[in-house]
Every structure is written in structure tokens, then in C-alpha cells.
Motif scaffolding. Structure first.
Motif, PDB file in Angstrom:
ATOM      1  N   THR A 101       0.814  -1.219   0.000  1.00 16.66           N
ATOM      2  CA  THR A 101       0.000   0.000   0.000  1.00 16.66           C
ATOM      3  C   THR A 101       0.849   1.271   0.000  1.00 16.66           C
ATOM      4  O   THR A 101       0.338   2.356   0.232  1.00 16.66           O
ATOM      5  N   TRP A 129      -4.861  -2.916  -3.861  1.00 19.71           N
ATOM      6  CA  TRP A 129      -4.790  -1.569  -3.280  1.00 19.71           C
ATOM      7  C   TRP A 129      -5.198  -0.564  -4.349  1.00 19.71           C
ATOM      8  O   TRP A 129      -4.593  -0.511  -5.422  1.00 19.71           O
ATOM      9  N   GLN A 158      -6.701   3.980  -1.786  1.00 19.95           N
ATOM     10  CA  GLN A 158      -7.359   4.394  -0.543  1.00 19.95           C
ATOM     11  C   GLN A 158      -7.856   3.208   0.270  1.00 19.95           C
ATOM     12  O   GLN A 158      -7.817   3.220   1.487  1.00 19.95           O
ATOM     13  N   SER A 166      -8.410   0.194   6.516  1.00 18.95           N
ATOM     14  CA  SER A 166      -8.670   0.484   5.097  1.00 18.95           C
ATOM     15  C   SER A 166      -9.211  -0.740   4.349  1.00 18.95           C
ATOM     16  O   SER A 166      -9.265  -0.754   3.130  1.00 18.95           O
TER      17      SER A 166
END
Ligand code: FES
Length: 547
Positions: free
Chosen positions: A304, A324, A327, A519
Motif C-alpha cells: 500500500t 490496493w 485508498q 482500510s
């Protein structure tokens, strides 16, 4: 000579060969100069007795040099070997560094074991990512990273002060006796709490055996092990802790967090003979079917940290996939079965000695193959299977629907002659196609959910032992990997084990892992309305549509 396959001339014929003679067999092991005899033997799964980390301090690793040149004995060899032995060519395997062809007899073979040594390279990540800074640790304390896989368990023992990998082991998950797939084991455990307890104890015992092997063969004091971190898929962690495994049989729990942390671990520390105050930490999984092994892989590949369009596939019995998008981290699990680990097909083998790991077509139309350990082929591992199937399709012996053409007999494609008969059968191709389609579907759905396309992919990390020998072009040709530029594909080895080690060694890696949870977007493939259509599309042995 097999019908269409012949064993390739030893790869790198310029490499010298170590010939190991025993009553049972004669092994020929090509080696790169610079390693000790013991390291070469360990790497080829030939076990010599040992009781130190190759420092010449135990005198157990006795071999006799029968032919070839080696340097004069080192001073510490004279401590353990008398004049007569030295005259006969007896040496300590860890003290001899051969540079040319050599023939030896092992005088002190180690007892057979299910546990194979991992090289220090295999014990950490095989790709060259920037290492995380280490946390402060007192000297002479060790840590153990454990990756609990459905089919295999991998362990890495590390020096907490400097991150050095002291020893590693790789062996079978004993729960395979209850079934090769996760669901069968979960059902078995849910039917009887006694069975569930047996399954939990099996894993604890297996880790203890691996540690005993490390301790006895490397002379490592396990009482110095003060930190143990385990990662794994959710089912394996639930079966280890004996908690909430029944929930995993209910689809409603598949995308929810499941508490499968052990209520106490004192008995584990005793069974593993580590320091009584050792901190034992199980990294919690993400959801019912996305384990902490995936998280560890995302951490170690730094997936990420480099912008959107980074895809990670951790190949295994349950392959896990992460995307990824800049965000959010989209994750899913594709239960394709253990084909890539060499199980579930008649001629399959894990990536171990005797497995065909590479197949190339030569100009005369015959396929050459290479075998791990350069001995006799006993079967084929995942990367060899990818090469073989890609070459069969390329040469019109297999259609892209997975049907053998009329040039192949009904018994299937002969891998190595017709006796004792190692064949790639129609069933083997089917199993492979289903595993491939499960992963293709996972990638397809994640891209869809993230509003991305194959052309948006900028980086692809491939994890799992299977990835180490993978031919990227062949994998792309049959649609196993998305067709992005080969230089954007990274073969990373056992990322779960490497990430587990990172989290144990570094506060920054541990924090990174904790932050990832914020996330996450978990996708349950079985709830995708068009799952069947996408799966069928990815069964074809061709580059994925839309690439
Ligand atoms: S002396 Fe060789 S392993 Fe100990």
C-alpha cells in the motif's frame, strides 16, 4: 525415453556436483561454490546429524570424502577427528567448503524427519523490499515466526537483536489426516469437541517437533525464545485456539471478524520448551475467510506504499488476494484447492526434492524438464504444472477448454515414461483449471469492486512457495496471472512468514499492520451475483478477458 518429455541436462552444467553415496541411493547435487557441505546437504534435504549451527562446535556432522579435492582440515576439526580418521578422509561437513566435484559418504545420518530446513533466504522474504527498522531488544533473545498454512507449516527462528534468521523449518500440517480442505476439517471439529481438541493438539505438537529439530540440529537453546508470533488463515487459527471454528461454517460469518485468539498459551510455551515468560501472539485474522497471513504479506511487500493498482496474490490451498486502489485495500479469498501446492492431482508434489518444477519446449518439439534436487522425477509441483499446461496448449495437445486432443492417449500425458506411470490426467487438468478460475474470479471481482481494470495494474506481487519457480510468461499465457509487463511482477516467496517476522521484529511493521485494518474492504466471492459466469470465463486456459 518418455513419449514427449525428457529430463533436461543438468541445469548449469558448469556447476560442480556433490555425489552422496549411501546403501539406498546415489544422489547427485549440483551446488554453487561458497557453501559448506552441510549447507549443500540441507538444501537438498539430505540430513546429516548436527548439534550446532555449523560452527564446528559439536563434531557430529561426520562425512567421508571418497573422491575430489577439498582444503586441508581446519584446526577445530582436529578436536573431534583423530589422525586415523583424517587420513581416511573423515571430515566435519560444516567445515568443508567444496569448490569442485566431490563424492562423499555420510557417516552420521540424522533420523528421518517431516521437517525440511529452510535456508536463511527462505526464512525471510525472498524479494528485496526495504527492511523495516528493528525495535530495541536485549541481546541473545530469539523470536519465532510461524505461518500456519492449510497444507504446510513454516517456521523461522530469528535473532531479535539483529533480525538474522538462525534457522527455519517447513513441514506438513498434521491436520491433513482429517482432510486436505478447510471445510472438511471444520465440519469434523464441529461434530465432536474431542476431535477439535485433537486437531488443536496436533498443531501444538507439530510446532514443538519443528522446534525440537531446530534445537537438536542447530544447537539452539530454546529457552532464549522470548517472542512467538503466529499468522494463518482464519480456520487454521480457530482450530489451533479451539475457539469459534463452528461459526466459519456459516456464510453470515465469512466477512465478519471472528475471535479465534487463544484464551491462554501457557501450555503451548511448555510444549514448545521455550522461555516460560515467552510472549505468544496470534495475529487476528481479518474475517471469516481472510486470514492474518494475507495481512502479513501485505505488510512485507509494502503493497500500500506505492500508489494505486498494486495487486497481491498469496497462492495456497485457499489463495488470498488483495488489491490496493490508493485508498482502500480490497481483499478476498479464493478456495481453489491445493493444486498449486501439489496436492489433489495424481502426479502432484509440493516444491520439494524430486518434483518437476520447470518444463520447456525445445525446437524438436520434445519437452525438457528440470527436477528439484536433480534426482529422479517423482511428480510435478505447481510451477511445473503451469509450464506443462501452457506448453501443451501452445503445441495444440490441450485445448484452451482443458481437453486433450487426439494426440494424447486416454490415460493422459506421460510425464516420465509409462512405468511406474506418472501421468497428467484429465482430472489433473480439471483440478488445475478450477484452482486457476477461482483466483481469476477473485481478481476480476476485486477490480470490479474497486472500479478498476486490468490495465490499471502497476504492480503484481506473487506470494507462496509456489511462486518461487513460476514462469511468469507461461502463467500469463494460460490466464493464471494478469497480463501486465513481466518486470512489474515480483515473485516474493513465503510472504506470510516474512511478514510475520517483520511484525515480530519491528514496531513500525506492527503499526503498519494495525493501520491496514482500517482500510479493508472484504469481498465474499460466493455472494457475487455473477460469480458463476465469471468463474466459467476464467476456466479457459487463455489470457484473461479484458487484458
Ligand atoms: S560440528 Fe558440524 S554441525 Fe556441529
Amino acid at each position: 525415453m518418455p513419449l514427449w518429455l525428457r529430463q533436461r541436462e543438468r541445469e548449469g552444467d558448469s556447476l560442480p556436483t556433490l555425489t552422496v553415496k549411501s546403501e539406498k541411493e546415489e544422489r547427485r547435487i549440483p551446488f554453487s561454490p561458497g557453501q559448506s557441505l552441510r549447507e549443500i546437504l540441507d538444501g537438498a534435504d539430505v540430513r546429516v546429524r548436527a548439534g550446532c549451527r555449523g560452527t564446528g562446535a559439536c563434531g557430529l556432522c561426520l562425512v567421508r570424502v571418497e573422491a575430489g579435492h577439498v582444503d586441508e582440515p581446519k584446526p577445530n576439526e582436529s578436536t573431534y577427528l583423530n589422525e586415523e580418521q583424517l587420513t581416511e578422509g573423515v571430515r566435519l561437513a560444516c567445515q568443508v567448503i567444496p569448490r569442485q566435484d566431490l563424492q562423499i559418504v555420510i557417516l552420521s545420518p540424522a533420523p528421518e524427519s517431516d521437517w525440511r530446513s529452510l535456508s536463511s533466504r527462505e526464512g525471510r522474504c525472498t524479494a528485496r523490499f526495504a527492511a523495516f527498522p528493528l525495535r530495541e531488544k536485549e541481546k541473545d533473545t530469539y523470536g519465532l515466526a510461524v505461518d500456519l498454512g492449510t497444507t504446510h507449516i513454516s517456521l523461522s527462528l530469528l535473532d531479535l537483536a539483529n533480525g538474522e534468521c538462525l534457522a527455519g523449518r517447513y513441514g506438513p500440517n498434521p491436520q491433513m489426516l482429517f482432510g486436505s480442505d478447510v471445510m472438511t476439517r471444520l465440519i469434523t471439529a464441529s461434530e465432536s469437541s474431542e476431535q477439535a481438541e485433537v486437531m488443536s493438539r496436533q498443531i501444538v505438537k507439530a510446532i514443538g517437533e519443528a522446534l525440537w529439530d531446530i534445537s537438536s540440529r542447530e544447537g539452539i537453546d530454546l529457552q532464549r525464545v522470548k517472542s512467538i508470533v503466529l499468522v494463518g488463515n482464519t480456520a487454521m487459527l480457530a482450530l489451533l485456539s479451539g475457539r469459534n471454528y463452528s461459526q466459519l461454517l456459516q456464510p453470515s460469518h465469512w466477512t465478519r471478524a471472528i475471535d479465534c485468539l487463544p484464551s491462554h498459551t501457557d501450555a503451548w510455551a511448555v510444549a514448545w520448551n521455550v522461555h516460560p515468560n515467552a510472549r505468544i501472539e496470534v495475529i487476528p485474522p481479518l474475517g471469516g475467510f481472510v486470514g492474518s497471513d494475507l495481512l502479513a504479506g501485505v505488510v512485507t511487500t509494502r503493497l500500500t506504499e506505492n500508489g494505486a493498482g498494486c495487486l497481491f496474490i498469496d497462492f495456497g490451498t485457499n489463495s488470498e488476494i488483495a488489491l490496493w486502489d490508493g485508498q482502500a485495500l480490497w481483499v478476498t479469498s479464493a478456495a481453489g484447492g491445493p493444486a498449486f501446492e501439489g496436492s489433489g492431482i495424481e502426479c502432484g508434489l509440493p516444491a520439494e526434492s524430486g518434483a518437476i518444477y520447470r518444463v520447456d519446449e525445445q525446437q524438436d518439439g520434445i519437452f525438457d524438464f528440470a527436477v528439484i534436487g536433480d534426482g529422479q522425477a517423482r511428480g510435478i509441483c505447481g510451477s511445473g504444472l503451469v509450464d506443462l499446461i501452457a506448453n501443451l496448449v501452445k503445441t495444440d495437445r490441450l485445448t484452451n477448454m482443458g481437453r486433450f486432443t487426439s494426440s494424447i492417449p486416454g490415460t493422459g500425458f506421460a510425464l516420465v515414461g509409462d512405468k511406474p506411470g506418472i501421468f497428467l490426467t484429465k482430472n489433473g487438468v480439471d483440478v488445475f483449471q478450477r484452482a486457476k478460475a477461482a483466483i481469476g474470479t477473485g481478481i476480476h471481482v476485486l477490480l470490479e469492486r474497486a472500479n478498476m481494470d486490468y490495465k490499471d495494474l502497476r504492480r503484481l506481487c506473487v506470494g507462496g512457495a509456489f511462486g518461487s519457480f513460476l514462469n511468469i510468461a507461461n502463467a500469463q499465457q494460460i490466464g493464471l496471472l494478469p497480463k501486465i509487463q513481466p518486470e512489474l511482477v515480483e515473485l516474493c516467496g513465503n510472504t506470510a512468514l516474512a511478514g510475520c517476522a517483520d511484525v515480530m521484529l519491528s514496531d513500525i511493521a506492527a503499526r503498519h499492520l494495525a493501520l491496514l485494518r482500517n482500510s479493508l474492504k472484504i469481498v465474499n466471492l460466493s455472494q457475487c451475483p455473477n460469480f458463476d459466469d465469471i468463474f466459467l470465463e476464467h476456466l479457459y486456459l487463455q489470457p484473461s478477458q479484458g487484458e
